[in-house]
Motif scaffolding. Sequence first.
Motif, short mmCIF file in Angstrom:
data_model
loop_
_atom_site.label_atom_id
_atom_site.label_comp_id
_atom_site.label_asym_id
_atom_site.label_seq_id
_atom_site.Cartn_x
_atom_site.Cartn_y
_atom_site.Cartn_z
N ILE A 265 24.95 -34.01 -48.53
CA ILE A 265 24.30 -35.16 -49.16
C ILE A 265 25.35 -35.72 -50.13
CG2 ILE A 265 22.92 -33.56 -50.59
CD1 ILE A 265 20.77 -35.83 -50.62
N VAL A 268 25.65 -37.91 -54.77
CA VAL A 268 24.49 -37.53 -55.58
C VAL A 268 24.82 -37.78 -57.05
CG1 VAL A 268 22.95 -35.62 -56.20
CG2 VAL A 268 23.98 -35.68 -53.92
N LEU A 274 19.09 -32.23 -59.89
CA LEU A 274 19.02 -32.76 -58.53
C LEU A 274 19.18 -31.67 -57.47
CD1 LEU A 274 20.64 -36.27 -58.86
CD2 LEU A 274 18.24 -35.61 -58.79
N ILE A 278 16.56 -31.06 -54.47
CA ILE A 278 16.96 -31.10 -53.05
C ILE A 278 16.59 -29.79 -52.35
CG2 ILE A 278 19.01 -31.05 -51.55
CD1 ILE A 278 20.27 -33.07 -53.61
N THR A 301 29.33 -39.17 -59.70
CA THR A 301 28.61 -38.65 -58.54
C THR A 301 29.29 -37.39 -58.01
OG1 THR A 301 29.85 -39.88 -56.88
CG2 THR A 301 27.88 -40.95 -57.77
N ASP A 303 29.09 -34.42 -54.35
CA ASP A 303 28.55 -34.17 -53.01
C ASP A 303 28.02 -32.74 -52.97
OD1 ASP A 303 29.71 -36.61 -52.50
OD2 ASP A 303 31.46 -35.76 -51.46
N VAL A 327 16.59 -39.79 -54.97
CA VAL A 327 17.57 -39.19 -55.90
C VAL A 327 18.74 -40.12 -56.20
CG1 VAL A 327 17.10 -36.76 -55.34
CG2 VAL A 327 18.86 -37.96 -54.08
N ALA A 329 21.15 -40.95 -54.02
CA ALA A 329 22.38 -40.54 -53.33
C ALA A 329 22.77 -41.59 -52.30
CB ALA A 329 22.16 -39.19 -52.65
#
Length: 405
Positions: A265, A268, A274, A278, A301, A303, A327, A329
Motif C-alpha cells: 500500500i 500512506v 494507520l 490497515i 508518506t 509504503d 486512509v 494512501a
Amino acid sequence: MSLIVQKFGGSSVANAERVFNVAGIVTDTYKKGNDVVVVVSAQGDTTDDFIEKANEINTEPSKREMDVLLSAGEQISMSLLAMAIEKLGYPVVSLTGWQAGFHTSSAYGGARIKRVIPDRIRKELDKKNIVIVAGFQGINRYQDITTLGRGGSDTSAVAIASVMHADLCQIYTDVEGVYTADPRKVEGARKLSEISYDEMLELATLGAQVLNNRSVEMAKKYNIELEVLSSLTKKPGTIVKEAAKMEKMLISGVAKDTNVARISIVGVPDRPGLAFKIFSKLAAKDVNVDIILQSIGRDGTKDISFTVTKDKAKEAVETLNEYVEVVGAARVVHEDNVAKVSIVGAGMESHPGIAADMFEALYDAQINIQMISTSEIKISVLINACDADAAVSAIHDKFFSTDNV
Ligand code: ADP
Ligand code: ASP
Ligand code: MG
C-alpha cells in the motif's frame, strides 16, 4: 508387543506394485507380534486430479461438496491396501475417518482435529486385525465429512499415535528422510539423522513439504517421536524429536515457498495509527499476514508492504482498495511472482554472521532481496520467483559445502 503407527503417502501407494510393497512392510511389522495401525493418503496425484475434475463441473464448488469428493481418494487407497493384505493372508480391516473416530471442527477443506475416539480401532486390534485408516479426513458436528487441508494425512497419523500412546510413529514417504534441502531439487542435499520439533516445524511451515506443519506441531505438543523414512528403501530415516543432538546444528536446512504474494500500500500518510487500521481490516477478513516491511517516511508518506499466501491475495487487495481513500494512501500494488527462501537452524541464535553469509550467497548469485524477516531460528528472504531455485542452491552450497554440519 508394541503399538506401531505407520503412515504411507500418495507415492508410496501410487500403483498396484507399490500397494503390495506397502502391504509387505505392514505385514512384516505385524508378523513380529506388533499391533499395527496404518494411515494412508490418496494414490499418487488423485487429490489433484479430483480438484481438476471438480473444476470441470463447477469452478466455485461448495467446500462441503469438495470435501465429499476429496475424501474419496483416501477411501480408494485404504480399501486397495486392505485387499492386498488380505491376499497376503493376514487379517485386516479398513476404516474411514469417521469410523476411526476422527471428530473435527466444521471448517471444510481445512478442518482441525478436535478429538479422536479410537474405540473402534481398539476393538479391531483386539480381534488381531491390522487396521487401515483413511488419512486427511474426519467428521464434523453436522455429521459431514471434512478434510484436514493438503498434506493432512501426516496429522491423522500423529493424532492416532498420540491418543493411543503408540510406541512408534513412522511416516513413510518417497525420500529417505528429512534433508538439508529438497533432495529432488538440490544436488548435494544431505539426510539429517535427527532434527528437533522446533526446527522441523519451521522447515515444514516455510515450504519443506516432507511433513505437514500441523503434524509436527501436534507431535511436539504430545511428545511423539516421528521417524521419516522411505517406503522404497530399507534405510534408517530421520528422527524428529524434542532435543536433537547435544550441540545445536548451526543450520539444519533451506526451504522454498512459492505460495506467496506481495502486497504494497503505497503513499500512506506518515502518521500514527494507520498500520493498526490497515492490519485490523485484514485480520477482520481472516487474512493472515507474514513478512511486513514499512519504509521510512519521506515527504510525509511511507509504503507498507506485506506478504500473504496466494489464495488470500485477491481478498487482501480488495479489502485495501476499499480502504485506500479512507486512509489517504495512493494505491495498492500486488505482485504474484515472488518466492520466500528461508534457512532454519537452532544454532544461529548464538552465531553472528549467519545472515551475512546467506546474503553473500545471494549476492554472489546476483539475486536481489525484496524483503527480509528473521526469528531466533530462521531467516527468510522474499525474492523473484524465477530466482528461487538458484537461491536455494546458492544458499545450500554456502552452508553445506563446507564442514558446517
Ligand atoms: P507424501 O506423499 O509421502 O506425503 P510429499 O510429497 O508430501 O510425500 O513429501 C515428500 C516430498 O517432500 C519429497 O518428495 C521431496 O521432494 C519434498 N521435500 C521438500 N523439502 C524436503 C526436505 N527438506 N527433505 C525431504 N524432502 C523434502
Ligand atoms: N491426499 C491429501 C493431499 O494430497 C492428503 C495427504 O496427502 O496427506 O493433500
Ligand atoms: Mg505429504
